[in-house]
Design an enzyme around this catalytic site. Structure first.
Site, PDB file in Angstrom:
ATOM      1  CG  HIS A 170      -1.889   1.130   1.566  1.00  0.00           C
ATOM      2  ND1 HIS A 170      -3.032   1.047   1.221  1.00  0.00           N
ATOM      3  CD2 HIS A 170      -1.435   2.355   1.944  1.00  0.00           C
ATOM      4  CE1 HIS A 170      -3.618   2.493   1.387  1.00  0.00           C
ATOM      5  NE2 HIS A 170      -2.542   3.272   2.079  1.00  0.00           N
ATOM      6  CD  GLU A 171       1.661   3.440   3.690  1.00  0.00           C
ATOM      7  OE1 GLU A 171       1.859   4.483   3.107  1.00  0.00           O
ATOM      8  OE2 GLU A 171       0.760   3.178   4.233  1.00  0.00           O
ATOM      9  CG  HIS A 174      -0.102   5.852  -0.727  1.00  0.00           C
ATOM     10  ND1 HIS A 174      -1.185   6.593  -1.012  1.00  0.00           N
ATOM     11  CD2 HIS A 174      -0.219   5.468   0.569  1.00  0.00           C
ATOM     12  CE1 HIS A 174      -2.158   6.370  -0.221  1.00  0.00           C
ATOM     13  NE2 HIS A 174      -1.643   5.705   0.959  1.00  0.00           N
ATOM     14  CD  GLU A 232      -4.952   6.356   1.888  1.00  0.00           C
ATOM     15  OE1 GLU A 232      -4.404   5.381   1.848  1.00  0.00           O
ATOM     16  OE2 GLU A 232      -4.246   7.417   1.924  1.00  0.00           O
ATOM     17  CG  ASP A 236      -6.323   0.058   0.710  1.00  0.00           C
ATOM     18  OD1 ASP A 236      -5.773  -0.016   1.186  1.00  0.00           O
ATOM     19  OD2 ASP A 236      -7.727   0.303   0.759  1.00  0.00           O
ATOM     20  CG  HIS A 297      -7.753   6.062   4.462  1.00  0.00           C
ATOM     21  ND1 HIS A 297      -7.491   7.244   5.598  1.00  0.00           N
ATOM     22  CD2 HIS A 297      -6.777   5.318   4.500  1.00  0.00           C
ATOM     23  CE1 HIS A 297      -6.199   7.124   5.390  1.00  0.00           C
ATOM     24  NE2 HIS A 297      -5.662   6.044   4.929  1.00  0.00           N
ATOM     25  NE  ARG A 303      -8.222   1.229   3.733  1.00  0.00           N
ATOM     26  CZ  ARG A 303      -7.318   1.862   4.232  1.00  0.00           C
ATOM     27  NH1 ARG A 303      -7.263   2.272   5.276  1.00  0.00           N
ATOM     28  NH2 ARG A 303      -6.202   1.692   3.677  1.00  0.00           N
TER      29      ARG A 303
END
Length: 335
Positions: A170-171, A174, A232, A236, A297, A303
């Site tokens: 996920h990060e 980003h 986000e 995800d 989010h 999610r």
């Protein structure tokens, strides 16, 4: 804790954080980074020049795991706090001094060059969170998140890849979402995308926007905001896909893992269950309304369901019929 975060964080990692956790997490980061590199090679909607720049950015991404080593150096801590005086018998005065200390520390850096590797910027380890910094092009996983249901060095890999691996992916993703992609490998706000590739990206992002924007939350009766949450949601979708591929690579190299005792789920199914339970939560209706209206989010339920429904691997592992809720014919894919 927030007032003396560095001091408290130092005590926390000395007492509670295991060094092998840092090593294992770093290995996972590098493996998942490699998966994203493969994805960049395979996508057919990016021109070669933009792909090359994306790969440069990916491999320039700095990783901060656990805590900076300076936090175990008492001389560094004493130097940082040397201008702070705390009187245990004067709470209010000490609190004011903390505010002055923090303000002075920040203003003393006002005319200095930005030091993107300053250890103090990454010295808040006692929190359960993870971050991507677009201006540093860095990812950070504090010690606090490398525990509990997110991570345990002693449990099966499918549990860790489903949980902390999902967060790691996920990060990383980003850096290539609707906001992160606007920054280059050095963290400068710079357009490095070819025009046609950028158009293709926006078309793919539009699919994500519309998918999540069409969900209606049953608790509040509100439509989700697909525009505010697109970054986000993109992270995800990319993150869980990358972590799943990384786990399958690990299995190919090390062999299959056993099932958990007493459960009849396959290791692959347990990956998804571990990823899903990462977002288990319960909201008050008022809080959920505010989150849907203003938050970046999606509510936790979406999610999971929104992301997993885009994953062909999930549908295969759970034998979801094509056209069912969790295996729709049209799937949104950015990365």
């Amino acid at each position: 804790m927030h007032s003396l975060a560095i001091a408290v964080g130092s005590l926390y990692v000395r007492k509670h954080f295991k060094q092998n956790s840092k090593t294992i997490a770093l290995d996972m980061v590098e493996q998942i980074r490699g998966v994203f590199d493969n994805i960049l090679s395979e996508v057919d909607w990016m021109d070669e020049a933009t792909k090359l720049e994306a790969k440069k950015k990916l491999h320039s991404m700095t990783t901060h795991i656990g805590y900076p080593d300076e936090m175990l150096d008492n001389s560094k801590l004493e130097e940082y706090y040397r201008n702070l005086e705390i009187d245990p018998s004067k709470y209010f005065e000490s609190f004011l001094k903390l505010n002055v200390f923090g303000t002075d520390y920040s203003f003393n850096k006002l005319r200095l060059p930005v030091n993107k590797t300053d250890w103090v910027r990454h010295a808040r380890p006692a929190v359960v969170n993870a971050y991507y910094s677009s201006i540093e092009n860095s990812i950070q996983f504090p010690a606090g998140i490398l525990q509990g249901h997110f991570f345990n060095a002693a449990r099966p890999k499918y549990m860790n890849y489903g949980a902390i691996g999902f967060v790691i992916g996920h990060e990383i993703t980003h850096g290539f979402d609707d906001q992160g992609r606007r920054f280059d490998l050095q963290g400068n706000l710079l357009d490095w995308w070819a025009e046609n590739t950028q158009k293709s990206y926006l078309d793919k992002a539009k699919c994500i926007i519309e998918q999540y924007g069409n969900y209606t939350d049953l608790q509040t009766g509100m439509h989700l905001n697909g525009i505010n949450t697109q970054g986000e949601n993109i992270a995800d979708n990319g993150g869980v896909k990358e972590s799943y591929k990384a786990y399958r690579q690990w299995v190919a190299k090390n062999g299959p893992e056993p099932k958990l005792p007493g459960l009849d789920y396959t290791p692959e199914q347990m990956f998804w269950i571990s990823a899903g339970q990462t977002w288990c939560s319960k909201y008050r209706t008022e809080t959920l309304k505010m989150r849907i209206t203003t938050g970046v989010h999606s509510p936790s339920q979406y999610r999971v369901m929104g992301t997993f429904s885009n994953m062909r691997d999930f549908a295969r592992d759970f034998n979801c019929p094509e056209g069912s809720r969790m295996n729709p014919v049209q799937k949104c894919v950015v990365w």
